[in-house]
Design a protein around this motif. Structure first.
Motif, PDB file in Angstrom:
ATOM      1  N   GLY A   1       0.786  -1.210   0.000  1.00  6.89           N
ATOM      2  CA  GLY A   1       0.000   0.000   0.000  1.00  6.89           C
ATOM      3  C   GLY A   1       0.825   1.270   0.000  1.00  6.89           C
ATOM      4  N   ARG A   2       2.038   1.215   0.527  1.00  3.96           N
ATOM      5  CA  ARG A   2       2.823   2.434   0.626  1.00  3.96           C
ATOM      6  C   ARG A   2       3.570   2.709  -0.667  1.00  3.96           C
ATOM      7  NH1 ARG A   2       5.807   3.039   6.093  1.00  3.96           N
ATOM      8  NH2 ARG A   2       5.832   5.103   5.211  1.00  3.96           N
ATOM      9  N   PRO A   3       3.591   3.959  -1.113  1.00  2.00           N
ATOM     10  CA  PRO A   3       4.266   4.298  -2.370  1.00  2.00           C
ATOM     11  C   PRO A   3       5.763   3.984  -2.359  1.00  2.00           C
ATOM     12  CG  PRO A   3       2.846   6.090  -1.682  1.00  2.00           C
ATOM     13  CD  PRO A   3       2.860   5.100  -0.570  1.00  2.00           C
ATOM     14  N   ILE A   4       6.425   4.148  -1.223  1.00  2.00           N
ATOM     15  CA  ILE A   4       7.863   3.877  -1.176  1.00  2.00           C
ATOM     16  C   ILE A   4       8.135   2.399  -1.399  1.00  2.00           C
ATOM     17  CG2 ILE A   4       7.995   3.563   1.321  1.00  2.00           C
ATOM     18  CD1 ILE A   4      10.585   5.431  -0.762  1.00  2.00           C
ATOM     19  N   THR A   5       7.251   1.545  -0.921  1.00  2.89           N
ATOM     20  CA  THR A   5       7.405   0.107  -1.128  1.00  2.89           C
ATOM     21  C   THR A   5       7.219  -0.244  -2.597  1.00  2.89           C
ATOM     22  OG1 THR A   5       6.517  -0.266   1.075  1.00  2.89           O
ATOM     23  CG2 THR A   5       6.567  -2.154  -0.398  1.00  2.89           C
TER      24      THR A   5
ATOM     25  N   ALA B   1       9.543  -1.791  -7.807  1.00  2.00           N
ATOM     26  CA  ALA B   1       9.675  -1.476  -9.231  1.00  2.00           C
ATOM     27  C   ALA B   1      11.136  -1.260  -9.629  1.00  2.00           C
ATOM     28  CB  ALA B   1       8.847  -0.239  -9.575  1.00  2.00           C
ATOM     29  N   VAL B   2      11.879  -0.529  -8.810  1.00  2.48           N
ATOM     30  CA  VAL B   2      13.293  -0.280  -9.117  1.00  2.48           C
ATOM     31  C   VAL B   2      14.098  -1.569  -9.040  1.00  2.48           C
ATOM     32  CG1 VAL B   2      15.364   0.873  -8.256  1.00  2.48           C
ATOM     33  CG2 VAL B   2      13.242   2.154  -8.497  1.00  2.48           C
ATOM     34  N   THR B   3      13.811  -2.399  -8.049  1.00  2.58           N
ATOM     35  CA  THR B   3      14.532  -3.664  -7.907  1.00  2.58           C
ATOM     36  C   THR B   3      14.257  -4.582  -9.095  1.00  2.58           C
ATOM     37  OG1 THR B   3      14.424  -3.481  -5.513  1.00  2.58           O
ATOM     38  CG2 THR B   3      14.870  -5.668  -6.421  1.00  2.58           C
TER      39      THR B   3
ATOM     40  N   VAL C   1      16.934  -5.903 -11.991  1.00  2.00           N
ATOM     41  CA  VAL C   1      17.138  -7.317 -12.319  1.00  2.00           C
ATOM     42  C   VAL C   1      16.910  -7.549 -13.810  1.00  2.00           C
ATOM     43  CG1 VAL C   1      16.198  -9.645 -11.947  1.00  2.00           C
ATOM     44  CG2 VAL C   1      16.639  -8.146 -10.006  1.00  2.00           C
ATOM     45  N   TRP C   2      15.888  -6.899 -14.379  1.00  5.35           N
ATOM     46  CA  TRP C   2      15.627  -7.061 -15.805  1.00  5.35           C
ATOM     47  C   TRP C   2      16.786  -6.515 -16.628  1.00  5.35           C
ATOM     48  CZ3 TRP C   2      14.837  -3.825 -20.049  1.00  5.35           C
ATOM     49  CH2 TRP C   2      14.362  -4.456 -21.185  1.00  5.35           C
ATOM     50  N   TRP C   3      17.275  -5.322 -16.301  1.00  7.26           N
ATOM     51  CA  TRP C   3      18.407  -4.761 -17.053  1.00  7.26           C
ATOM     52  C   TRP C   3      19.657  -5.621 -16.900  1.00  7.26           C
ATOM     53  CZ3 TRP C   3      18.655  -1.895 -21.036  1.00  7.26           C
ATOM     54  CH2 TRP C   3      17.658  -0.977 -21.302  1.00  7.26           C
ATOM     55  N   TRP C   4      19.871  -6.187 -15.719  1.00 13.12           N
ATOM     56  CA  TRP C   4      21.006  -7.096 -15.522  1.00 13.12           C
ATOM     57  C   TRP C   4      20.904  -8.271 -16.495  1.00 13.12           C
ATOM     58  CZ3 TRP C   4      20.314 -12.170 -13.844  1.00 13.12           C
ATOM     59  CH2 TRP C   4      21.477 -12.896 -13.670  1.00 13.12           C
ATOM     60  N   ALA C   5      19.703  -8.845 -16.610  1.00 16.06           N
ATOM     61  CA  ALA C   5      19.515  -9.993 -17.491  1.00 16.06           C
ATOM     62  C   ALA C   5      19.719  -9.607 -18.950  1.00 16.06           C
ATOM     63  CB  ALA C   5      18.118 -10.583 -17.288  1.00 16.06           C
ATOM     64  N   VAL C   6      19.184  -8.468 -19.366  1.00 12.68           N
ATOM     65  CA  VAL C   6      19.321  -8.042 -20.764  1.00 12.68           C
ATOM     66  C   VAL C   6      20.781  -7.750 -21.099  1.00 12.68           C
ATOM     67  CG1 VAL C   6      18.744  -6.194 -22.383  1.00 12.68           C
ATOM     68  CG2 VAL C   6      16.966  -7.189 -20.951  1.00 12.68           C
ATOM     69  N   LEU C   7      21.471  -7.019 -20.230  1.00  7.64           N
ATOM     70  CA  LEU C   7      22.883  -6.715 -20.501  1.00  7.64           C
ATOM     71  C   LEU C   7      23.737  -7.968 -20.479  1.00  7.64           C
ATOM     72  CD1 LEU C   7      23.282  -3.376 -18.534  1.00  7.64           C
ATOM     73  CD2 LEU C   7      23.197  -3.705 -21.014  1.00  7.64           C
ATOM     74  N   ARG C   8      23.414  -8.888 -19.595  1.00  8.98           N
ATOM     75  CA  ARG C   8      24.177 -10.131 -19.544  1.00  8.98           C
ATOM     76  C   ARG C   8      23.951 -10.959 -20.813  1.00  8.98           C
ATOM     77  NH1 ARG C   8      27.301 -13.367 -16.813  1.00  8.98           N
ATOM     78  NH2 ARG C   8      26.580 -15.468 -16.314  1.00  8.98           N
ATOM     79  N   LEU C   9      22.737 -10.965 -21.323  1.00  5.45           N
ATOM     80  CA  LEU C   9      22.470 -11.666 -22.580  1.00  5.45           C
ATOM     81  C   LEU C   9      23.234 -11.032 -23.739  1.00  5.45           C
ATOM     82  CD1 LEU C   9      18.653 -12.437 -22.505  1.00  5.45           C
ATOM     83  CD2 LEU C   9      20.491 -14.090 -22.697  1.00  5.45           C
TER      84      LEU C   9
END
Length: 99
Positions: free
Chosen positions: A2-6, A11-13, A17-25
């Motif tokens: 419910g909290r925006p910071i969470t 979302a940032v985490t 992780v997605w960018w890590w996977a794309v760059l690693r590929l």
């Protein structure tokens, strides 16, 4: 969540992780199935908000149970917005109309 910071933290985490996977590929020669699955899953999720909307808010959404009623042969009540501007069909003995 419910909290925006969470929500921002999640979302940032997940984005990192997605960018890590794309760059690693793209850059690593030993990238494997895990990176491919994360990249493909993240790409698929990025399309989801564009193409999905709640059924109640969708334009032209059909009433629940429409197919069930059709198979049973029962009539569904017409929606209030189901007004037609089509001409009624003429009977064969109705004569000819104005041209």
């Amino acid at each position: 969540m419910g909290r925006p910071i969470t929500r921002w933290g999640v979302a940032v985490t997940l984005g990192a992780v997605w960018w890590w996977a794309v760059l690693r590929l793209a850059l690593a020669s030993d990238a494997g199935v895990l990176e491919g699955a994360v990249a493909a899953g993240g790409w698929g999720l990025s399309l989801l908000p564009v193409h999905c909307v709640a059924k109640g808010r969708a334009a032209g959404a059909l009433a629940a149970g429409r197919w069930r009623a059709a198979w049973r042969g029962t009539a569904m009540p017409a929606a209030p917005s189901a007004v037609t501007t089509a001409s009624p069909l003429r009977r064969s003995d109705g004569g000819s109309g104005p041209s």
